[in-house]
Design a protein around this motif. Sequence first.
Motif, mmCIF file in Angstrom:
data_model
loop_
_atom_site.group_PDB
_atom_site.id
_atom_site.type_symbol
_atom_site.label_atom_id
_atom_site.label_comp_id
_atom_site.label_asym_id
_atom_site.label_seq_id
_atom_site.Cartn_x
_atom_site.Cartn_y
_atom_site.Cartn_z
ATOM 1 N N LEU A 16 0.824 -1.211 0.000
ATOM 2 C CA LEU A 16 0.000 0.000 0.000
ATOM 3 C C LEU A 16 0.860 1.263 0.000
ATOM 4 C CD1 LEU A 16 -2.783 1.347 0.145
ATOM 5 C CD2 LEU A 16 -2.614 1.177 2.629
ATOM 6 N N TYR A 17 1.888 1.284 0.834
ATOM 7 C CA TYR A 17 2.774 2.453 0.865
ATOM 8 C C TYR A 17 3.448 2.670 -0.487
ATOM 9 C CZ TYR A 17 2.356 3.386 5.875
ATOM 10 O OH TYR A 17 1.906 3.730 7.113
ATOM 11 N N GLN A 18 3.767 1.610 -1.200
ATOM 12 C CA GLN A 18 4.343 1.791 -2.537
ATOM 13 C C GLN A 18 3.321 2.403 -3.482
ATOM 14 O OE1 GLN A 18 6.994 -1.263 -4.159
ATOM 15 N NE2 GLN A 18 6.969 -2.232 -2.136
ATOM 16 N N ILE A 19 2.100 1.947 -3.387
ATOM 17 C CA ILE A 19 1.046 2.449 -4.276
ATOM 18 C C ILE A 19 0.809 3.941 -4.052
ATOM 19 C CG2 ILE A 19 -1.447 2.303 -4.744
ATOM 20 C CD1 ILE A 19 -1.127 -0.786 -4.251
ATOM 21 N N VAL A 20 0.846 4.385 -2.794
ATOM 22 C CA VAL A 20 0.578 5.802 -2.496
ATOM 23 C C VAL A 20 1.850 6.656 -2.490
ATOM 24 C CG1 VAL A 20 -1.550 5.288 -1.250
ATOM 25 C CG2 VAL A 20 0.590 5.532 0.034
ATOM 26 N N GLY A 21 2.996 6.045 -2.812
ATOM 27 C CA GLY A 21 4.225 6.814 -2.961
ATOM 28 C C GLY A 21 5.016 7.062 -1.690
ATOM 29 N N LYS A 22 4.703 6.385 -0.612
ATOM 30 C CA LYS A 22 5.468 6.528 0.637
ATOM 31 C C LYS A 22 6.512 5.413 0.674
ATOM 32 C CE LYS A 22 1.948 8.958 3.173
ATOM 33 N NZ LYS A 22 1.338 9.167 4.473
ATOM 34 N N LEU A 23 7.556 5.617 -0.110
ATOM 35 C CA LEU A 23 8.492 4.541 -0.402
ATOM 36 C C LEU A 23 9.419 4.198 0.761
ATOM 37 C CD1 LEU A 23 9.215 5.560 -4.069
ATOM 38 C CD2 LEU A 23 7.609 3.841 -3.220
ATOM 39 N N ASP A 24 9.785 5.179 1.581
ATOM 40 C CA ASP A 24 10.612 4.866 2.746
ATOM 41 C C ASP A 24 9.849 3.977 3.721
ATOM 42 O OD1 ASP A 24 12.872 6.252 1.859
ATOM 43 O OD2 ASP A 24 12.165 8.138 2.718
ATOM 44 N N GLU A 25 8.572 4.278 3.911
ATOM 45 C CA GLU A 25 7.734 3.447 4.782
ATOM 46 C C GLU A 25 7.559 2.058 4.170
ATOM 47 O OE1 GLU A 25 6.267 4.033 7.905
ATOM 48 O OE2 GLU A 25 7.722 5.663 7.836
ATOM 49 N N ALA A 26 7.356 2.009 2.866
ATOM 50 C CA ALA A 26 7.189 0.725 2.178
ATOM 51 C C ALA A 26 8.417 -0.153 2.376
ATOM 52 C CB ALA A 26 6.949 0.963 0.686
ATOM 53 N N LEU A 27 9.571 0.451 2.230
ATOM 54 C CA LEU A 27 10.822 -0.280 2.380
ATOM 55 C C LEU A 27 10.999 -0.764 3.818
ATOM 56 C CD1 LEU A 27 13.110 -1.084 0.538
ATOM 57 C CD2 LEU A 27 14.192 1.100 1.027
ATOM 58 N N LYS A 28 10.676 0.084 4.763
ATOM 59 C CA LYS A 28 10.790 -0.281 6.176
ATOM 60 C C LYS A 28 9.934 -1.515 6.487
ATOM 61 C CE LYS A 28 8.551 1.864 9.528
ATOM 62 N NZ LYS A 28 8.089 2.916 10.406
ATOM 63 N N PHE A 29 8.701 -1.522 6.012
ATOM 64 C CA PHE A 29 7.817 -2.651 6.290
ATOM 65 C C PHE A 29 8.233 -3.910 5.530
ATOM 66 C CE2 PHE A 29 5.000 0.606 8.040
ATOM 67 C CZ PHE A 29 4.618 -0.017 9.218
ATOM 68 N N ALA A 30 8.690 -3.771 4.294
ATOM 69 C CA ALA A 30 9.128 -4.944 3.529
ATOM 70 C C ALA A 30 10.341 -5.595 4.193
ATOM 71 C CB ALA A 30 9.440 -4.555 2.087
ATOM 72 N N LYS A 31 11.282 -4.777 4.663
ATOM 73 C CA LYS A 31 12.462 -5.319 5.345
ATOM 74 C C LYS A 31 12.072 -5.961 6.668
ATOM 75 C CE LYS A 31 15.987 -2.393 3.277
ATOM 76 N NZ LYS A 31 17.016 -1.376 3.543
ATOM 77 N N LYS A 32 11.127 -5.372 7.361
ATOM 78 C CA LYS A 32 10.645 -5.953 8.616
ATOM 79 C C LYS A 32 10.003 -7.318 8.346
ATOM 80 C CE LYS A 32 8.884 -3.367 11.819
ATOM 81 N NZ LYS A 32 9.723 -3.557 13.007
ATOM 82 N N ALA A 33 9.263 -7.416 7.248
ATOM 83 C CA ALA A 33 8.621 -8.684 6.900
ATOM 84 C C ALA A 33 9.657 -9.765 6.607
ATOM 85 C CB ALA A 33 7.674 -8.497 5.716
ATOM 86 N N ILE A 34 10.774 -9.396 5.975
ATOM 87 C CA ILE A 34 11.832 -10.383 5.730
ATOM 88 C C ILE A 34 12.330 -10.933 7.064
ATOM 89 C CG2 ILE A 34 14.211 -10.723 4.941
ATOM 90 C CD1 ILE A 34 13.620 -8.675 2.714
ATOM 91 N N ARG A 35 12.572 -10.038 8.012
ATOM 92 C CA ARG A 35 13.086 -10.469 9.320
ATOM 93 C C ARG A 35 12.083 -11.330 10.088
ATOM 94 N NH1 ARG A 35 14.480 -5.146 9.397
ATOM 95 N NH2 ARG A 35 12.914 -4.644 10.974
ATOM 96 N N LEU A 36 10.803 -11.001 9.986
ATOM 97 C CA LEU A 36 9.797 -11.684 10.795
ATOM 98 C C LEU A 36 9.216 -12.943 10.154
ATOM 99 C CD1 LEU A 36 7.762 -8.613 12.115
ATOM 100 C CD2 LEU A 36 9.462 -9.973 13.366
ATOM 101 N N SER A 37 9.336 -13.048 8.837
ATOM 102 C CA SER A 37 8.713 -14.169 8.114
ATOM 103 C C SER A 37 9.309 -15.497 8.524
ATOM 104 C CB SER A 37 8.901 -14.004 6.609
ATOM 105 O OG SER A 37 8.247 -12.868 6.150
ATOM 106 N N LYS A 38 8.421 -16.440 8.713
ATOM 107 C CA LYS A 38 8.846 -17.808 8.980
ATOM 108 C C LYS A 38 8.555 -18.711 7.783
ATOM 109 C CE LYS A 38 8.419 -17.343 13.898
ATOM 110 N NZ LYS A 38 7.646 -17.513 15.086
#
Length: 126
Positions: A16-38
Amino acid sequence: KLDSEYVITILSLSELYQIVGKLDEALKFAKKAIRLSKEFDDKAISRYLVITAYLLKGERRKAKHEIRNLIKYLKRIGDKFKPDIWDISPLLPTINEKLPDEDRKIVHALVNLLRGKMSLDKFENF
């Protein structure tokens, strides 16, 4: 506090953040998902979202580095990755509208890889 039980929500926020152009937030959440994903699939989709966020930010070098990381990851997990687990389509209009042609082609090839329509070998030589 976000933990692994919320990975799908975190991935959706990144998208969603990528779609609305908030790319720093998008990146923060995507990286967090990598760390948390099982789950293998969640990790692969998280990496896809990191790649698209970097491309949308115009940080092509970082995106290519993440593509290499994704390729290594997919090789390591082998057939444990199951394509078609994430609906990639909501982000595609943003990709098509905002990315230059060469980057757009990379994302579409990546989408085909993640949907099981392109082999890893073919993607590597793309």
